[in-house]
Design a protein around this motif. Structure first.
Motif, mmCIF file in Angstrom:
data_model
loop_
_atom_site.group_PDB
_atom_site.id
_atom_site.type_symbol
_atom_site.label_atom_id
_atom_site.label_comp_id
_atom_site.label_asym_id
_atom_site.label_seq_id
_atom_site.Cartn_x
_atom_site.Cartn_y
_atom_site.Cartn_z
ATOM 1 N N THR A 311 0.877 -1.212 -0.077
ATOM 2 C CA THR A 311 0.071 0.052 -0.267
ATOM 3 C C THR A 311 1.041 1.230 0.038
ATOM 4 N N SER A 312 0.185 2.400 -0.072
ATOM 5 C CA SER A 312 1.347 3.813 -0.012
ATOM 6 C C SER A 312 2.022 3.973 1.287
ATOM 7 N N ASP A 313 1.295 3.262 2.285
ATOM 8 C CA ASP A 313 1.876 3.310 3.645
ATOM 9 C C ASP A 313 2.822 2.440 3.992
ATOM 10 N N THR A 314 2.672 0.823 3.719
ATOM 11 C CA THR A 314 3.666 0.197 3.771
ATOM 12 C C THR A 314 4.973 0.448 2.881
ATOM 13 N N LEU A 315 4.602 0.947 1.631
ATOM 14 C CA LEU A 315 5.763 1.111 0.917
ATOM 15 C C LEU A 315 6.807 2.296 1.334
ATOM 16 N N LEU A 316 5.904 3.529 1.954
ATOM 17 C CA LEU A 316 6.697 4.436 2.678
ATOM 18 C C LEU A 316 7.629 3.893 3.660
ATOM 19 N N THR A 317 6.993 3.176 4.360
ATOM 20 C CA THR A 317 7.601 2.615 5.629
ATOM 21 C C THR A 317 8.945 1.894 5.242
ATOM 22 N N ALA A 318 8.723 0.925 4.550
ATOM 23 C CA ALA A 318 9.726 -0.149 3.970
ATOM 24 C C ALA A 318 10.978 0.750 3.386
ATOM 25 N N VAL A 319 10.780 1.852 2.716
ATOM 26 C CA VAL A 319 11.629 2.662 1.802
ATOM 27 C C VAL A 319 12.571 3.311 2.953
ATOM 28 N N ASN A 320 11.751 3.721 3.899
ATOM 29 C CA ASN A 320 12.727 4.491 5.152
ATOM 30 C C ASN A 320 13.481 3.548 5.835
ATOM 31 N N GLU A 321 12.941 2.376 6.188
ATOM 32 C CA GLU A 321 13.618 1.361 6.975
ATOM 33 C C GLU A 321 14.698 0.961 6.177
ATOM 34 N N THR A 322 14.368 0.328 4.879
ATOM 35 C CA THR A 322 15.471 -0.240 4.079
ATOM 36 C C THR A 322 16.650 1.037 3.925
ATOM 37 N N TYR A 323 16.481 2.231 3.487
ATOM 38 C CA TYR A 323 17.536 2.961 3.427
ATOM 39 C C TYR A 323 18.306 3.304 4.990
ATOM 40 N N GLY A 324 17.606 3.174 5.923
ATOM 41 C CA GLY A 324 17.950 3.358 7.144
ATOM 42 C C GLY A 324 18.914 2.248 7.583
ATOM 43 N N GLN A 325 18.643 0.989 7.105
ATOM 44 C CA GLN A 325 19.556 -0.374 7.225
ATOM 45 C C GLN A 325 20.400 -0.400 6.214
ATOM 46 N N GLN A 326 20.725 0.369 5.289
ATOM 47 C CA GLN A 326 21.567 0.115 3.975
ATOM 48 C C GLN A 326 23.069 -0.441 4.582
#
Length: 355
Positions: A311-326
């Motif tokens: 969803t738009s919400d889960t995508l935003l969360t996943a993007v932020n978390e992935t970038y934070g854990q790169q």
């Protein structure tokens, strides 16, 4: 002059592996021709290489009921006859297939002509086309070691996925200039495969306001999926498809959002860059991308967001978390023992051609 026929098509993923082999084959003095469908994406991609291209009839063999199932076997037969005649004329020492249904008649025709065949399976479990081709092949190359258990042990070889050398040689600054991006913000590259993904496109665009506060975005949205209302949006560039500029775009990217086709994910692995995978659902595929994504997730290379949860919400969360854990993802990828697939496959082609 040694001659080799390449085949494979239906999606860009069934062609890029062939492209990865071209420099090595040319260096070794191989003369190369390509057999594909009359109007598939492979024709457009191969046209840019200048290779001789031959189109044949293609029929898709489906696992589900469709009225076309009654007609397409005859198209496969027609394509086999056409490929047989082409191979008789070209007289190659070997055929290499990257898969897709265009490859089925070509591989069968090569077997009928007693021409050695090497095929490559990209995904963790063999697709239907390669299952049909495997009995006629001399060697079956696989991307994932787990795939070996599904194939004849006398034929199957774990090679990994052939990666185009130019993908690793892009210029990040040229990529930014091409997109009109600055050096200030990190860059996301989002893509949904060669045909695009409506669901990924919609979820990404629904989050543009939030994402553009922290990122610049280049969006490969697929043919016919441009949104005219977003043209000129600061920090956002959309393209249906790019070709020669792709290495530069990859070089400038900090985070990928992508489907989980094997070619794409092994390019991310080679680049050692963080990525969020959104595999095709089982409702839209045989589930091969889900298995690919889970394999990479298990090894710590990737974060996975399943399409059913998108969803738009889960995508935003996943993007932020992935970038934070790169940092963690890149560290895991740096531990990878990826083989030089191009060299291994090239050697197999040389071996079968000698026989």
């Amino acid at each position: 002059m040694k001659k080799l026929v390449l085949t494979g098509g239906g999606s860009a993923g069934h062609v890029t592996g062939n492209l990865a082999l071209l420099p090595k084959l040319a260096q070794a003095g191989w003369e190369i021709e390509y057999i594909g469908s009359h109007d598939g994406i492979e024709r457009e991609i191969i046209a840019e290489t200048g290779l001789p291209y031959h189109g044949i009839a293609v029929g898709k063999l489906r696992r589900y009921f469709d009225l076309k199932n009654f007609k397409d076997p005859f198209r496969v037969l027609q394509g086999t006859v056409q490929a047989y005649r082409l191979l008789r004329r070209i007289k190659p020492q070997a055929v290499f297939s990257k898969g897709g249904f265009v490859a089925v008649p070509v591989v069968i025709a090569a077997w009928l002509n007693r021409i050695p065949v090497v095929i490559h399976e990209s995904d963790l479990t063999p697709g239907l086309a390669n299952k049909l081709c495997a009995p006629f092949a001399n060697r079956v190359c696989v991307t994932f070691p787990e795939t070996l258990q599904h194939l004849d042990s006398q034929k199957a070889v774990h090679t990994g996925s052939p990666i185009r050398g130019e993908i690793l040689q892009g210029d990040a600054q040229k990529g930014r200039e091409f997109c009109g991006f600055s050096n200030g913000k990190p860059i996301i590259l989002a893509m949904g495969g060669s045909l695009g993904s409506t669901k990924i496109n919609e979820a990404l665009r629904a989050n543009l306001d939030a994402l553009l506060q922290h990122f610049q975005i280049v969006h490969l949205c697929g043919k016919g999926n441009l949104d005219p209302q977003l043209e000129g949006r600061a920090g956002y560039r959309q393209f249906e498809y790019v070709n020669s500029e792709l290495p530069d775009l990859f070089a400038m990217t900090d985070l990928f959002i992508s489907r989980a086709g094997a070619n794409a994910i092994f390019e991310f692995l080679a680049l050692k860059k963080a990525h969020l995978l959104i595999p095709l659902s089982r409702a839209a595929s045989r589930g091969d991308q889900i298995l690919n994504a889970r394999s990479f997730e298990k090894q710590g290379y990737s974060r996975v967001l399943f399409e059913e949860d998108l969803t738009s919400d889960t995508l935003l969360t996943a993007v932020n978390e992935t970038y934070g854990q790169q940092t963690q993802f890149v560290a895991a990828m740096n531990q990878s023992n990826s083989a030089n697939a191009v060299e291994l496959i090239f050697n197999l082609i040389q071996q079968v051609a000698k026989k």
